[in-house]
Design a protein around this motif. Structure first.
Motif, PDB file in Angstrom:
ATOM      1  N   LYS A   1      19.063  73.888  93.260  1.00 31.69           N
ATOM      2  CA  LYS A   1      19.366  74.127  91.971  1.00 31.69           C
ATOM      3  C   LYS A   1      20.755  73.796  91.631  1.00 31.69           C
ATOM      4  O   LYS A   1      21.099  73.430  90.506  1.00 31.69           O
ATOM      5  CB  LYS A   1      19.086  75.767  91.609  1.00 31.69           C
TER       6      LYS A   1
ATOM      7  N   VAL B   1      21.131  70.071  91.181  1.00 30.34           N
ATOM      8  CA  VAL B   1      20.669  69.704  89.980  1.00 30.34           C
ATOM      9  C   VAL B   1      21.556  69.843  88.729  1.00 30.34           C
ATOM     10  O   VAL B   1      21.729  68.740  87.962  1.00 30.34           O
ATOM     11  CB  VAL B   1      19.322  70.577  89.744  1.00 30.34           C
ATOM     12  N   LYS B   2      22.144  70.810  88.843  1.00 26.92           N
ATOM     13  CA  LYS B   2      23.161  71.110  87.769  1.00 26.92           C
ATOM     14  C   LYS B   2      24.373  70.164  87.973  1.00 26.92           C
ATOM     15  O   LYS B   2      24.819  69.483  86.814  1.00 26.92           O
ATOM     16  CB  LYS B   2      24.004  72.375  87.646  1.00 26.92           C
TER      17      LYS B   2
ATOM     18  N   CYS C   1      24.172  67.277  89.359  1.00 22.71           N
ATOM     19  CA  CYS C   1      23.519  65.754  88.834  1.00 22.71           C
ATOM     20  C   CYS C   1      23.468  65.623  87.410  1.00 22.71           C
ATOM     21  O   CYS C   1      23.689  64.446  86.724  1.00 22.71           O
ATOM     22  CB  CYS C   1      22.274  65.579  89.440  1.00 22.71           C
ATOM     23  N   GLN C   2      23.037  66.628  86.673  1.00 22.81           N
ATOM     24  CA  GLN C   2      22.603  66.842  85.264  1.00 22.81           C
ATOM     25  C   GLN C   2      24.213  66.374  84.444  1.00 22.81           C
ATOM     26  O   GLN C   2      24.145  65.783  83.600  1.00 22.81           O
ATOM     27  CB  GLN C   2      22.182  67.940  84.821  1.00 22.81           C
ATOM     28  N   SER C   3      25.260  67.120  84.954  1.00 21.59           N
ATOM     29  CA  SER C   3      26.717  66.751  84.388  1.00 21.59           C
ATOM     30  C   SER C   3      27.311  65.396  84.569  1.00 21.59           C
ATOM     31  O   SER C   3      28.000  65.002  83.756  1.00 21.59           O
ATOM     32  CB  SER C   3      27.514  68.055  84.892  1.00 21.59           C
ATOM     33  N   GLN C   4      26.650  64.864  85.761  1.00 19.89           N
ATOM     34  CA  GLN C   4      26.980  63.419  85.949  1.00 19.89           C
ATOM     35  C   GLN C   4      26.135  62.222  85.286  1.00 19.89           C
ATOM     36  O   GLN C   4      26.147  61.066  85.736  1.00 19.89           O
ATOM     37  CB  GLN C   4      27.374  63.203  87.298  1.00 19.89           C
ATOM     38  N   GLN C   5      24.965  62.789  84.788  1.00 20.33           N
ATOM     39  CA  GLN C   5      23.836  61.926  84.497  1.00 20.33           C
ATOM     40  C   GLN C   5      23.256  61.274  85.716  1.00 20.33           C
ATOM     41  O   GLN C   5      22.855  59.947  85.409  1.00 20.33           O
ATOM     42  CB  GLN C   5      24.313  61.199  83.109  1.00 20.33           C
TER      43      GLN C   5
ATOM     44  N   ASP D   1      20.019  61.163  88.295  1.00 18.05           N
ATOM     45  CA  ASP D   1      18.743  61.519  88.748  1.00 18.05           C
ATOM     46  C   ASP D   1      18.604  62.224  90.002  1.00 18.05           C
ATOM     47  O   ASP D   1      19.424  61.613  90.933  1.00 18.05           O
ATOM     48  CB  ASP D   1      17.596  60.550  88.283  1.00 18.05           C
TER      49      ASP D   1
ATOM     50  N   GLY E   1      14.174  71.617  88.556  1.00 16.76           N
ATOM     51  CA  GLY E   1      14.734  70.580  87.740  1.00 16.76           C
ATOM     52  C   GLY E   1      14.740  69.298  88.311  1.00 16.76           C
ATOM     53  O   GLY E   1      15.415  68.443  87.835  1.00 16.76           O
TER      54      GLY E   1
ATOM     55  N   ASN F   1      13.985  65.215  88.922  1.00 21.16           N
ATOM     56  CA  ASN F   1      13.289  64.313  88.133  1.00 21.16           C
ATOM     57  C   ASN F   1      11.899  63.561  88.817  1.00 21.16           C
ATOM     58  O   ASN F   1      11.589  63.213  87.918  1.00 21.16           O
ATOM     59  CB  ASN F   1      14.303  63.332  87.796  1.00 21.16           C
TER      60      ASN F   1
END
Length: 540
Positions: free
Chosen positions: A486, A489-490, A492-496, A498, A517, A519
């Motif tokens: 978890k 995932v956060k 990775c999402q902030s750095q775009q 997957d 979360g 991909n």
């Protein structure tokens, strides 16, 4: 019975006495005839002979008598087949009697000598452990026992040469003694184990009678224990020890067992930091036992005839389970036409020094396939070894391929182990940037296998990361792994970037991963075993 030799000092003494009488008589005649000069000369000769006789009596004759005593004692012992004590208080008598006493304490003098020779041949001088020959003998003998099973461990210390260079042989011996003591502590509840020194910086352990789960647990405990040993300044602890394990039964031969343990050791070393490795049961059964030189010859022939087969495993989207891309898995055909798994042959390719040739051949094969097979519109990812990534001609090889197949760069993905990225970051960073400039995407795999910082996500042109299977397995039952994923995932999402899960085996794992979360996912939950249904392509 006394047996005398012909060369006796007594004979010489008798001759001297006779000469003395003759010279005395001749000298007296000369004096009476007033031949003073000749008489004086004979008198001097007579005095010299008298002195010689005195010395013989004083020095030589006592020694000769002792010699006769010893010679007669030995002669009688040879006839009677028994050694008797000598009567007397002189030095020779006392020493002979002491030797006889010691000899009587030994049932067989020949066996005593033989034992000494064997210990020199079969023992390691520095540690007192059995050596490679001792290990081979023990394993051969063990395999003759009915119903035997057990495990062989090859334990290699990677920093041994550095310790020797920085601190000398004494430091190496001290570390070995610590290691041996630690392993023996772990073995105290197991019976019949043999710990030996197989090489300069390598131990070998035979653990008979253990079940496969016990063999795995012992390997894990050894890694944990040996990783905590105090090391000299300047020696890296994280990759200090690697262990290769071969689980065996009576049906196998010793060479096959040792070969599998050696391959497992190379696989453990290929992963990076200190760890153990054991192949799955039956995974290398059909692979012929090979030494390093045989592996090199085999792989060179496989490269020459392009005996590598490509398998493709899809990575599916978490939203609709449609294919996002395929990972390329390579196998090689052996002399019997059997396919050898990459987990088996890749470590031996590294050891044999042909890993770069294998990587570039598979890369060329994938690119040619993408160019000519119009049905393959999706991207393909392939793992490259750290040796290939750091080679001087890597970029030149990619440029050469892309000149030949200019339309495929957007379909190429290179996967890099997280451990190697972190540990070789300064050298890899410019390489990764140049690969991206060619239009090639970059994935980081085996994320979470070790405790590593993910700061590289902010600095490197990474498109996606793949979770290691140890994080994914039974994740629906492991809250600590869920928390790890978890948080990842956060980031990775902030750095775009997957995030994909590798090694998904059941529906519960997949549901948990989607909730967290991720991909996409990859594993046998989505596809049957690769050897049965995966699309295999062989291009001669």
């Amino acid at each position: 019975m006394v047996k005398l030799t012909s060369s006796s000092p007594v004979v010489l003494l008798s001759l001297l006495y006779l000469i003395t009488v003759i010279i005395t008589g001749a000298s007296l005649l000369l004096w009476f005839n007033n031949q003073i000069l000749l008489a004086s000369l004979l008198t001097f000769v007579l005095l010299a002979i008298i002195v010689t006789i005195y010395l013989l009596h004083k020095k030589v004759i006592p020694k000769y008598k002792r010699y006769l005593v010893v010679e007669n004692w030995a002669y009688l012992a040879n006839i009677c087949h028994e050694y008797q004590d000598l009567v007397g208080q002189d030095v020779i008598a006392r020493m002979v009697n002491r030797l006889v006493t010691k000899g009587r304490d030994v049932d067989n003098i020949d066996s005593m000598i033989d034992k000494g020779i064997r210990s020199k041949i079969l023992l390691d001088e520095d540690t007192g452990l059995g050596n490679r020959e001792f290990f081979d003998h023990r394993l051969d003998a063990l395999l003759k026992e009915e119903g035997i099973q057990g495990a062989v461990y090859f334990i290699h210390f990677n920093e041994g040469e550095l310790v020797y260079t920085l601190h000398g042989r004494t430091a190496v011996t001290q570390i070995f003694n610590q290691v041996i003591a630690s392993i023996n502590m772990l073995l105290h509840k197991l019976s019949g184990c043999y710990l030996t020194r197989r090489g300069t910086y390598e131990l070998a352990l035979i653990a008979p009678g253990v079940y496969i789960t016990e063999a795995e647990q012992l390997a894990q405990r050894m890694i944990k224990t040996l990783s905590s040993i105090a090391l000299p300044i300047g020696v890296e602890r994280d990759s200090f020890v690697h262990i290769g394990v071969s689980y065996f039964s009576q049906a196998e031969n010793s060479y096959q067992i040792k070969s599998e343990a050696d391959m497992a050791l190379r696989s453990a070393q290929l992963q990076g930091p200190s760890q153990w490795f054991m192949f799955e049961p039956g995974e290398v059964e059909h692979v012929r036992a090979k030494g390093s030189l045989q592996w090199r010859t085999f792989l060179e022939k496989a490269i020459a005839r392009n005996a590598f087969v490509l398998f493709f495993q899809p990575v599916l989207a978490a939203t609709n389970e449609k294919s996002l891309h395929h990972e390329v898995l390579a196998k090689v055909r052996d002399e019997d036409g059997q396919l050898i798994n990459a987990r088996v042959f890749l470590p031996m390719a590294v050891k044999s020094g042909v890993i770069k040739e294998v990587d570039f051949l598979v890369l060329s094969q994938v690119c040619r396939l993408l160019n000519y097979d119009r049905h393959l519109t999706e991207s393909c990812s392939l793992n490259l070894s750290i040796e290939s990534l750091l080679s001087k001609n890597l970029l030149g090889k990619f440029k050469e391929i892309l000149v030949r197949y200019p339309k495929i760069s957007s379909q190429l993905i290179v996967e890099i182990s997280e451990y190697h990225l972190v540990n070789e970051y300064l050298q890899l960073k410019p390489v990764l940037s140049q690969l991206q400039s060619l239009g090639i995407r970059l994935f980081i795999d085996k994320v979470g296998q070790y405790i590593e910082s993910v700061d590289y996500l902010k600095e490197c042109p990474i498109s996606a990361i793949k979770l290691h299977a140890s994080i994914v397995i039974n994740i629906h039952q492991r809250s600590e792994n869920q928390i790890f994923v978890k948080s990842l995932v956060k980031i990775c999402q902030s750095q775009q970037v997957d995030i994909y899960a590798f090694g998904v085996e059941c529906a519960e794992e997949w549901r948990t991963l989607k909730k967290l979360g991720v991909n996409g996912g990859q594993g046998h939950y989505f596809t049957e075993p690769m050897s049965q249904v995966a699309k295999a392509i062989h291009q001669p």
